[in-house]
Write a protein that holds these residues in place. Structure first.
Motif, PDB file in Angstrom:
ATOM      1  N   PRO A 441     -46.548 -21.278   8.683  1.00 17.35           N
ATOM      2  CA  PRO A 441     -47.973 -21.392   9.030  1.00 17.35           C
ATOM      3  C   PRO A 441     -48.170 -21.315  10.540  1.00 17.35           C
ATOM      4  CG  PRO A 441     -47.339 -23.070   7.429  1.00 17.35           C
ATOM      5  CD  PRO A 441     -46.069 -22.419   7.884  1.00 17.35           C
ATOM      6  N   GLY A 442     -49.264 -20.712  10.934  1.00 20.04           N
ATOM      7  CA  GLY A 442     -49.586 -20.689  12.352  1.00 20.04           C
ATOM      8  C   GLY A 442     -49.385 -19.362  13.033  1.00 20.04           C
ATOM      9  N   ALA A 443     -49.319 -18.251  12.283  1.00 21.25           N
ATOM     10  CA  ALA A 443     -49.245 -16.937  12.927  1.00 21.25           C
ATOM     11  C   ALA A 443     -50.489 -16.745  13.784  1.00 21.25           C
ATOM     12  CB  ALA A 443     -49.152 -15.833  11.878  1.00 21.25           C
ATOM     13  N   THR A 444     -50.320 -16.133  14.946  1.00 19.14           N
ATOM     14  CA  THR A 444     -51.433 -16.029  15.894  1.00 19.14           C
ATOM     15  C   THR A 444     -51.727 -14.598  16.293  1.00 19.14           C
ATOM     16  OG1 THR A 444     -49.996 -16.305  17.829  1.00 19.14           O
ATOM     17  CG2 THR A 444     -50.937 -18.299  16.866  1.00 19.14           C
ATOM     18  N   LEU A 445     -52.951 -14.383  16.671  1.00 24.70           N
ATOM     19  CA  LEU A 445     -53.427 -13.117  17.206  1.00 24.70           C
ATOM     20  C   LEU A 445     -54.046 -13.396  18.565  1.00 24.70           C
ATOM     21  CD1 LEU A 445     -54.566 -10.149  17.126  1.00 24.70           C
ATOM     22  CD2 LEU A 445     -56.510 -11.089  15.868  1.00 24.70           C
ATOM     23  N   GLN A 446     -53.704 -12.586  19.568  1.00 23.21           N
ATOM     24  CA  GLN A 446     -54.306 -12.716  20.888  1.00 23.21           C
ATOM     25  C   GLN A 446     -54.800 -11.362  21.362  1.00 23.21           C
ATOM     26  OE1 GLN A 446     -51.863 -14.765  23.801  1.00 23.21           O
ATOM     27  NE2 GLN A 446     -50.872 -15.960  22.192  1.00 23.21           N
ATOM     28  N   LEU A 447     -55.932 -11.363  22.022  1.00 24.98           N
ATOM     29  CA  LEU A 447     -56.440 -10.179  22.701  1.00 24.98           C
ATOM     30  C   LEU A 447     -56.424 -10.471  24.189  1.00 24.98           C
ATOM     31  CD1 LEU A 447     -59.460  -9.031  20.518  1.00 24.98           C
ATOM     32  CD2 LEU A 447     -57.093  -8.269  20.437  1.00 24.98           C
ATOM     33  N   ARG A 448     -55.830  -9.564  24.957  1.00 32.28           N
ATOM     34  CA  ARG A 448     -55.721  -9.769  26.396  1.00 32.28           C
ATOM     35  C   ARG A 448     -56.516  -8.678  27.102  1.00 32.28           C
ATOM     36  NH1 ARG A 448     -49.776 -10.017  28.640  1.00 32.28           N
ATOM     37  NH2 ARG A 448     -49.919  -7.771  28.370  1.00 32.28           N
ATOM     38  N   PRO A 449     -57.745  -8.970  27.463  1.00 33.21           N
ATOM     39  CA  PRO A 449     -58.566  -7.974  28.165  1.00 33.21           C
ATOM     40  C   PRO A 449     -58.311  -8.011  29.660  1.00 33.21           C
ATOM     41  CG  PRO A 449     -59.869  -9.908  27.717  1.00 33.21           C
ATOM     42  CD  PRO A 449     -58.490 -10.189  27.174  1.00 33.21           C
ATOM     43  N   HIS A 450     -58.765  -6.993  30.314  1.00 32.74           N
ATOM     44  CA  HIS A 450     -58.624  -6.886  31.761  1.00 32.74           C
ATOM     45  C   HIS A 450     -59.757  -7.653  32.439  1.00 32.74           C
ATOM     46  CE1 HIS A 450     -57.573  -5.483  35.607  1.00 32.74           C
ATOM     47  NE2 HIS A 450     -58.292  -4.389  35.659  1.00 32.74           N
ATOM     48  N   LYS A 451     -59.394  -8.658  33.240  1.00 25.04           N
ATOM     49  CA  LYS A 451     -60.366  -9.438  34.026  1.00 25.04           C
ATOM     50  C   LYS A 451     -61.390 -10.167  33.166  1.00 25.04           C
ATOM     51  CE  LYS A 451     -59.984  -6.484  38.123  1.00 25.04           C
ATOM     52  NZ  LYS A 451     -60.710  -5.624  39.091  1.00 25.04           N
ATOM     53  N   GLY A 479     -69.938  -5.651  32.872  1.00 27.58           N
ATOM     54  CA  GLY A 479     -69.756  -4.418  33.621  1.00 27.58           C
ATOM     55  C   GLY A 479     -70.015  -3.171  32.802  1.00 27.58           C
ATOM     56  N   LYS A 480     -69.998  -2.029  33.475  1.00 29.54           N
ATOM     57  CA  LYS A 480     -70.309  -0.754  32.835  1.00 29.54           C
ATOM     58  C   LYS A 480     -69.066   0.015  32.408  1.00 29.54           C
ATOM     59  CE  LYS A 480     -74.638  -0.158  35.425  1.00 29.54           C
ATOM     60  NZ  LYS A 480     -75.404   0.717  36.344  1.00 29.54           N
ATOM     61  N   LEU A 481     -67.942  -0.191  33.092  1.00 29.66           N
ATOM     62  CA  LEU A 481     -66.734   0.566  32.780  1.00 29.66           C
ATOM     63  C   LEU A 481     -66.067   0.037  31.515  1.00 29.66           C
ATOM     64  CD1 LEU A 481     -65.171   1.019  36.331  1.00 29.66           C
ATOM     65  CD2 LEU A 481     -66.429   2.692  34.974  1.00 29.66           C
ATOM     66  N   PRO A 482     -65.278   0.865  30.834  1.00 23.27           N
ATOM     67  CA  PRO A 482     -64.618   0.427  29.601  1.00 23.27           C
ATOM     68  C   PRO A 482     -63.563  -0.638  29.885  1.00 23.27           C
ATOM     69  CG  PRO A 482     -63.770   2.552  30.285  1.00 23.27           C
ATOM     70  CD  PRO A 482     -64.938   2.264  31.167  1.00 23.27           C
ATOM     71  N   HIS A 483     -63.328  -1.453  28.885  1.00 27.26           N
ATOM     72  CA  HIS A 483     -62.306  -2.485  28.989  1.00 27.26           C
ATOM     73  C   HIS A 483     -61.187  -2.182  28.001  1.00 27.26           C
ATOM     74  CE1 HIS A 483     -64.571  -6.098  30.954  1.00 27.26           C
ATOM     75  NE2 HIS A 483     -64.326  -5.115  31.786  1.00 27.26           N
ATOM     76  N   PRO A 484     -59.933  -2.034  28.476  1.00 30.15           N
ATOM     77  CA  PRO A 484     -58.809  -1.928  27.539  1.00 30.15           C
ATOM     78  C   PRO A 484     -58.369  -3.321  27.101  1.00 30.15           C
ATOM     79  CG  PRO A 484     -58.031  -1.649  29.790  1.00 30.15           C
ATOM     80  CD  PRO A 484     -59.516  -1.820  29.874  1.00 30.15           C
ATOM     81  N   TYR A 485     -58.024  -3.454  25.830  1.00 34.41           N
ATOM     82  CA  TYR A 485     -57.576  -4.730  25.277  1.00 34.41           C
ATOM     83  C   TYR A 485     -56.150  -4.585  24.744  1.00 34.41           C
ATOM     84  CZ  TYR A 485     -62.306  -6.699  25.378  1.00 34.41           C
ATOM     85  OH  TYR A 485     -63.535  -7.177  25.774  1.00 34.41           O
ATOM     86  N   ASP A 486     -55.256  -5.481  25.195  1.00 29.00           N
ATOM     87  CA  ASP A 486     -53.920  -5.558  24.618  1.00 29.00           C
ATOM     88  C   ASP A 486     -53.985  -6.443  23.375  1.00 29.00           C
ATOM     89  OD1 ASP A 486     -53.205  -4.217  26.905  1.00 29.00           O
ATOM     90  OD2 ASP A 486     -52.307  -5.955  27.886  1.00 29.00           O
ATOM     91  N   ASN A 509     -60.362   0.166  23.197  1.00 26.20           N
ATOM     92  CA  ASN A 509     -61.282   0.095  24.328  1.00 26.20           C
ATOM     93  C   ASN A 509     -62.706  -0.130  23.833  1.00 26.20           C
ATOM     94  OD1 ASN A 509     -59.974   1.175  27.126  1.00 26.20           O
ATOM     95  ND2 ASN A 509     -58.929   2.062  25.357  1.00 26.20           N
ATOM     96  N   ILE A 510     -63.478  -0.836  24.633  1.00 27.41           N
ATOM     97  CA  ILE A 510     -64.917  -0.958  24.396  1.00 27.41           C
ATOM     98  C   ILE A 510     -65.627  -0.296  25.566  1.00 27.41           C
ATOM     99  CG2 ILE A 510     -66.840  -2.547  24.143  1.00 27.41           C
ATOM    100  CD1 ILE A 510     -64.953  -4.537  22.891  1.00 27.41           C
ATOM    101  N   THR A 511     -66.524   0.611  25.271  1.00 23.79           N
ATOM    102  CA  THR A 511     -67.134   1.405  26.329  1.00 23.79           C
ATOM    103  C   THR A 511     -68.616   1.638  26.048  1.00 23.79           C
ATOM    104  OG1 THR A 511     -67.007   3.514  27.526  1.00 23.79           O
ATOM    105  CG2 THR A 511     -66.490   3.557  25.185  1.00 23.79           C
TER     106      THR A 511
END
Length: 738
Positions: A441-451, A479-486, A509-511
């Protein structure tokens, strides 16, 4: 030691960017740690370890982390079965403290009492606290204020070496005034609980700087090196403390043949190399190898023998060497390489070493590599408990899908990086695990965005479908520029406690803008980016699709320099373009060879002494780079050859302000015959070189146009941007054109 495996030029830490865990809310972090530790205590007691000492070594930077963070790591390490904690207080580019006055240690942001409380917290958790303090080299990070007051105290050069010959106005030398009081300060931090050990930092030192100091001391480098270790180790022994030293500067390839100069040791042909001249540029340097002859009290000193990669032989002969030289003990030291941790633990157990050290280095403070921290912490503990352990085979697949309410961009192919338009709120994940694999139990998901703040969630496991499912809700876009997410997925094996991880850089990416396409479809090429028809505005939107059989999503990053983007070309003076999904492209290149064509124009001079990357699919350690030097000559570099990277250099200079066509070819390896690489530009004769061996398919590097790309949040600085324009880049199979 945190850069031992890179050996790259211009790789200096940028401390102002460090703080990965601070970017995740404390509640999310604590929740994740709690889930991951549910079964840790049970795992720790399953196997009686062959090692009396199982230490976790972490970079201690109070300027970036809170006491709560380190207390959480201590709790986790204790539950996992570690019984020692080593705090790394200084290194190549930063330290946990500074010295404003001789003999005075001042920690960044923390008080002495807070540091003392942390050591006491570790002791009460069952972890013997050990401080790692630099005694030779890497002094610049904490001695700079004093060096300004006392010219000559610190020898100039990368990372700095304190001059042992320097005399203060009172007649005392630098070790009497600086080093020994500094050791006493760290000893005093333990309060009534006098430390059992103290690690004397003697690793990765510039031999050239040591030679300058040795001349002032009227002695040789090896004798001076031994003298300084003897002085500091005796200072500890007089107080009943066991010294630990890093072993790298006492190793060298000379030990593999007779005539090495070490008294009482024949030779060991298994020793093929070492680190004794790790930072030396001079081929004729005396190094520090024979300092072994003058080390007193070897039988009272422990050697921390670090090796991070897995040798093909599975053997670590340096352990046998240090044991033959009658040191008190040898502790194997590992880092991030899973195979290396397993093999070293097995070898050390067979040689009856008394301890193992798991190092985390900058993974605890650097955003770019913070995803490695938890697997290092968990899996080193597993191997230290049971060196015979083999990790479960957990090949997985996972996907990210938009909700019905979200708008996605139709990618050129299904291989394209995911692109979501505007402010996506909820991102569902689905992970398919093998049928014979059951996670705790306890599997995790993380999203690491830029800034932006890191996001986390706990996944649910469905026994019937053998899937992990979950979702993360994101806040409003900034902001206006796209954000990449790890994307980082982690789960622990229910039986062994082994942690598996799936990591994808720039997974989506979200753009706010639909990406432009660089040219028409080019089915003859694997990769094609033709910018000649794109407007300047296309480069400001942040994303561009390449064309070809393996189309990629190029991230376009503008610099802060306010220059209007150029239509019809990628202006790499102010723009960087990269893609983080070139694995299939690299695999094709290795197996089928390639022809790379790039059309470019140099518009500005490079800074003095600079390199820049025109096209890169690798770095010093992997893949290849097409570079340009300050004098405008081209270099083609392939990494991981038998004797290090292999280069091709062209004598002719690239003209200024003229469109230039450069071509790189690489034949595929055939049997025992390695590839042949060529480089040419315009009508000049091509230069050819036969590589020393075939290229490895293992390449984690990103594709960079006009740069050598480093992941967002990286603590390293890359080469300068290419000073000009790139009009077109094409990579196709070698056989299509030959």
């Amino acid at each position: 030691m945190n850069l031992r495996c890179s050996q790259q030029k211009k790789r200096l830490p940028q401390t102002q960017r460090l703080q990965p865990f601070a970017r995740m809310s404390m509640s999310v972090l604590i929740a994740m740690v709690s889930f991951l530790c549910i079964h840790d205590h049970a795992f720790a007691n399953k196997q009686e370890s062959p090692f009396a000492i199982r230490a976790f070594h972490i970079t201690f930077r109070p300027q970036f982390q809170t006491p709560a963070f380190y207390q959480g790591v201590i709790d986790q390490a204790s539950k996992l079965g570690y019984n020692a904690l080593i705090l790394h207080t200084g290194g190549m580019g930063a330290a946990s403290f500074t010295m404003p006055k001789p003999g005075v240690v001042r920690f960044h942001k923390w008080t002495n009492q807070q540091v003392s409380d942390l050591l006491d917290y570790a002791q009460k958790a069952g972890l013997e606290p050990i401080c790692d303090v630099k005694i030779i080299g890497k002094h610049k990070a904490f001695l700079t204020p004093l060096a300004k007051k006392y010219p000559g105290l610190l020898k100039p050069g990368k990372y700095g070496v304190m001059n042992p010959a320097y005399r203060f106005p009172n007649g005392k030398d630098s070790y009497d005034v600086i080093e020994l009081p500094m050791l006493d300060h760290f000893i005093a931090l333990h309060g009534k609980n006098k430390p059992k050990y103290l690690l004397l930092g003697t690793d990765e030192i510039s031999v050239e700087q040591l030679e300058i100091c040795a001349k002032e001391m009227n002695t040789t480098v090896p004798k001076m090196f031994a003298q300084l270790i003897n002085r500091c180790s005796q200072h500890l022994l007089d107080q009943g403390i066991t010294p630990i030293i890093w072993g790298d500067m006492l190793l060298g390839k000379q030990l593999g043949k007779p005539g090495h100069g070490i008294n009482g040791f024949k030779h060991d042909p298994r020793i093929k190399g070492g680190h004794a001249t790790f930072f030396s540029k001079q081929k004729n340097t005396s190094g520090t190898l024979t300092a072994m002859n003058d080390l007193t009290n070897r039988n009272k000193i422990i050697v921390a023998d670090w090796h991070y990669n897995a040798p093909t032989s599975g053997e670590y002969p340096s352990v046998d060497y240090f044991q033959a030289m009658k040191f008190k003990d040898v502790w194997g030291t590992t880092w991030y390489n899973d195979d290396g941790i397993r093999l070293f633990a097995r070898y050390a157990a067979k040689r009856k070493c008394g301890g193992m050290i798991a190092t985390a280095w900058h993974t605890s403070i650097s955003p770019a590599v913070s995803h490695q921290f938890e697997p290092i912490l968990h899996n080193s503990a597993v191997y230290f408990r049971n060196p015979a352990f083999n990790p479960p085979k957990a090949a997985i697949s996972y996907r990210l899908a938009p909700t019905q309410k979200e708008n996605t961009v139709a990618a050129a192919t299904a291989q394209q990086t995911g692109v979501f338009l505007k402010a996506t709120q909820t991102l569902p994940y689905q992970v398919q695990l093998p049928k014979d694999y059951t996670p705790a139990p306890g599997a995790t998901l993380q999203l690491r965005p830029h800034k932006e703040n890191q996001k986390g969630a706990v996944l649910t496991f469905d026994q019937k479908s053998h899937r992990l499912t979950g979702s993360i809700t994101l806040g409003p876009r900034k902001g206006k520029l796209p954000h990449p997410y790890d994307t980082i997925l982690r789960w622990v094996d229910q039986d062994s406690g082994y942690m598996s991880q799936a990591y994808r850089a720039s997974h989506f990416n979200i753009t706010n803008h639909t990406p432009a396409q660089a040219g028409t479809a080019n089915p003859a090429a694997w990769f094609s980016a033709d910018f000649s028809e794109l407007s300047g505005e296309a480069f400001t939107n942040g994303l561009i699709y390449s064309t070809g059989q393996l189309p990629l999503l190029l991230q376009i990053e503008q610099s802060k320099v306010k220059i209007e983007p150029t239509s019809g070309a990628l202006n790499t003076r102010i723009t960087s373009a990269w893609s983080s999904q070139p694995k299939k492209l690299w695999k094709n290149i290795v197996n089928q060879g390639m022809q790379l064509d790039v059309t470019f124009k140099v518009t500005d001079p490079l800074a003095k002494g600079e390199f820049c990357a025109l096209v890169s699919l690798g770095n010093y350690q992997e893949g290849f780079r097409l570079l340009m030097v300050q004098d405008r000559t081209l270099l083609l570099q392939f990494a991981k050859q038998k004797k290090g990277p292999q280069w091709i250099t062209l004598a002719h200079k690239v003209p200024m302000d003229q469109w230039t066509s450069a071509r790189v070819t690489l034949t595929p390896a055939k049997g025992d015959q390695p590839p042949v690489a060529t480089l040419a530009f315009n009508d000049h004769k091509r230069i050819q070189v036969k590589l020393q061996r075939a290229l490895s398919e293992k390449n984690q590097a990103s594709l960079g146009l006009g740069i050598e790309f480093l992941p967002h949040g990286s603590t390293l600085s890359g080469w300068a941007n290419f000073p000009g324009l790139i009009q077109k880049v094409t990579i196709k199979p070698y056989q299509l054109s030959h």
